[in-house]
Design an enzyme around this catalytic site. Structure first.
Site, short mmCIF file in Angstrom:
data_model
loop_
_atom_site.label_atom_id
_atom_site.label_comp_id
_atom_site.label_asym_id
_atom_site.label_seq_id
_atom_site.Cartn_x
_atom_site.Cartn_y
_atom_site.Cartn_z
N SER A 147 0.83 -1.20 0.00
CA SER A 147 0.00 0.00 0.00
C SER A 147 0.88 1.26 0.00
O SER A 147 1.66 1.45 -0.92
CB SER A 147 -0.96 -0.06 1.19
OG SER A 147 -1.98 0.88 1.03
N ASP A 225 -10.14 -5.52 -3.27
CA ASP A 225 -9.53 -4.50 -2.40
C ASP A 225 -10.39 -3.23 -2.47
O ASP A 225 -10.55 -2.64 -3.55
CB ASP A 225 -8.11 -4.23 -2.94
CG ASP A 225 -7.31 -3.27 -2.09
OD1 ASP A 225 -7.91 -2.38 -1.47
OD2 ASP A 225 -6.07 -3.43 -2.07
N HIS A 258 -7.45 -6.00 0.89
CA HIS A 258 -6.26 -5.17 1.10
C HIS A 258 -5.41 -5.63 2.28
O HIS A 258 -4.39 -5.04 2.58
CB HIS A 258 -6.73 -3.72 1.34
CG HIS A 258 -5.66 -2.68 1.26
ND1 HIS A 258 -4.99 -2.39 0.09
CD2 HIS A 258 -5.11 -1.85 2.20
CE1 HIS A 258 -4.10 -1.42 0.32
NE2 HIS A 258 -4.15 -1.09 1.58
N1 GSH Z 1 -9.06 0.75 7.85
C1 GSH Z 1 -7.65 0.70 7.99
C2 GSH Z 1 -7.04 1.59 6.94
C3 GSH Z 1 -5.57 1.51 6.96
C4 GSH Z 1 -5.08 0.24 6.35
O1 GSH Z 1 -5.77 -0.52 5.66
N2 GSH Z 1 -3.84 0.02 6.60
C5 GSH Z 1 -3.16 -1.08 5.99
C6 GSH Z 1 -2.06 -0.50 5.15
S1 GSH Z 1 -2.70 0.71 4.01
C7 GSH Z 1 -2.55 -1.99 7.05
O2 GSH Z 1 -1.61 -2.70 6.77
N3 GSH Z 1 -3.09 -1.95 8.29
C8 GSH Z 1 -2.50 -2.63 9.42
C9 GSH Z 1 -2.66 -4.12 9.47
O3 GSH Z 1 -3.50 -4.71 8.76
O4 GSH Z 1 -1.93 -4.74 10.28
C10 GSH Z 1 -7.22 1.16 9.37
O5 GSH Z 1 -7.76 2.16 9.85
O6 GSH Z 1 -6.31 0.51 9.95
#
Ligand code: GSH
Length: 280
Positions: A147, A225, A258
């Site tokens: 991302s 995604d 995602h």
């Molecule tokens: N809805 C998510 C949006 C952010 C998101 O999807 N982050 C991704 C990278 S863009 C991620 O890797 N989140 C942390 C994880 O899944 O450990 C949030 O607020 O955490």
């Protein structure tokens, strides 16, 4: 000086976390490293740098990607930095997509962000120098990310093709100058002059890349995604890479979202892809 925060044996190797005072970001920075089994001065290993996405720190990839078994088998070290400078003195905003946890791997030019938000210099220069000084690694490097970190990995490799043998990304933001996440971050970190934004945009960098400096790139994207259409815009990468005959393999996967569930499903293929180039 590096402060060791944790050391945990995994897949015959070691996962370790460190903190250190960084000169590029003017704050304490944390990173994690996985060292495969039997890594020592007589057996130095190549390094895959992993850049994480919004809201992440050095832990998300290490805990959720399931990369250790394959990395141990292939003899690849993995280094995962944090995604931004952090601390009470580091300017922040109360949103998940900007400020701490969202450094976008740029060098900020605008106050109040320009003192600390220099993640480009940190990832390209400072961290690799620290890793080669303190760990038994050789000079072969690859870079990958997810991302916002997928944007970081592709953009950094495209700007520094001699530093990395290969680059890969899961669900990358490929055209940040044309999506809401990128427009918000770049306007605050880099100001209004869109010419300065282009140097951090993978599609723009490919448009102007010279074929003498092409490096192999792999991208994997989940079709389910939620961010694909508005933020990630994989199609723009496909179009510009096709026009330039850039060697990018783009794989679209029906049903995947995602999350790290997607990453863990295909991380072995990414490690194998980098291994091919790191061991050449
Ligand atoms: N809805 C998510 C949006 C952010 C998101 O999807 N982050 C991704 C990278 S863009 C991620 O890797 N989140 C942390 C994880 O899944 O450990 C949030 O607020 O955490």
């Amino acid at each position: 000086m590096l402060d060791n925060i944790s050391s945990t044996k995994v897949s015959g190797g070691w996962h370790k976390q460190y903190s250190h005072q960084a000169s590029s970001t003017h704050c304490a920075m944390r990173f994690a490293i996985f060292l495969p089994p039997d890594t020592n001065e007589n057996n130095k290993v190549p390094v895959l740098y992993w850049l994480s996405g919004l809201t992440c720190n050095d832990e998300n990839f290490m805990q959720k990607a399931g990369a250790f078994k394959k990395a141990a088998e292939l003899g690849i070290a993995i280094v995962a930095p944090d995604t931004s400078p952090r601390g009470d003195n580091v300017p922040d905003q109360d949103s998940y997509d900007f400020g701490q946890g969202a450094g976008f791997y740029v060098n900020a030019t605008q106050a109040p962000y320009n003192t600390h938000y220099n993640m480009y210099d940190y990832v390209v220069n400072e961290l690799p120098a620290i890793i080669s000084e303190h760990f038994p690694v050789n000079d072969k490097k690859a870079i990958a990310g997810h991302s916002m970190g997928g944007h970081g990995a592709l953009m950094i490799a495209l700007r520094n093709p001699k530093n990395y043998v290969s680059a890969s990304a899961f669900s990358p933001i490929v055209n940040p100058i044309n999506c809401p996440w990128g427009e918000k971050a770049f306007s605050h970190y880099l100001g209004d002059d869109k010419n300065t934004w282009a140097q951090y945009d993978s599609c723009e960098l490919i448009k102007h890349a010279s074929s003498a400096h092409y490096i192999p790139i792999r991208v994997d994207q989940g079709e389910a995604d939620n961010f694909l259409t508005e933020q990630l815009k994989t199609e723009n990468l496909f179009n510009v890479a096709s026009q330039k005959n850039y060697p990018i393999e783009i794989n679209i996967h029906p049903g995947y979202d995602h999350s790290y569930f997607f990453i863990s499903s295909f991380i072995d293929q990414h490690l194998q892809f980098h291994h091919q180039h790191l061991s050449a």
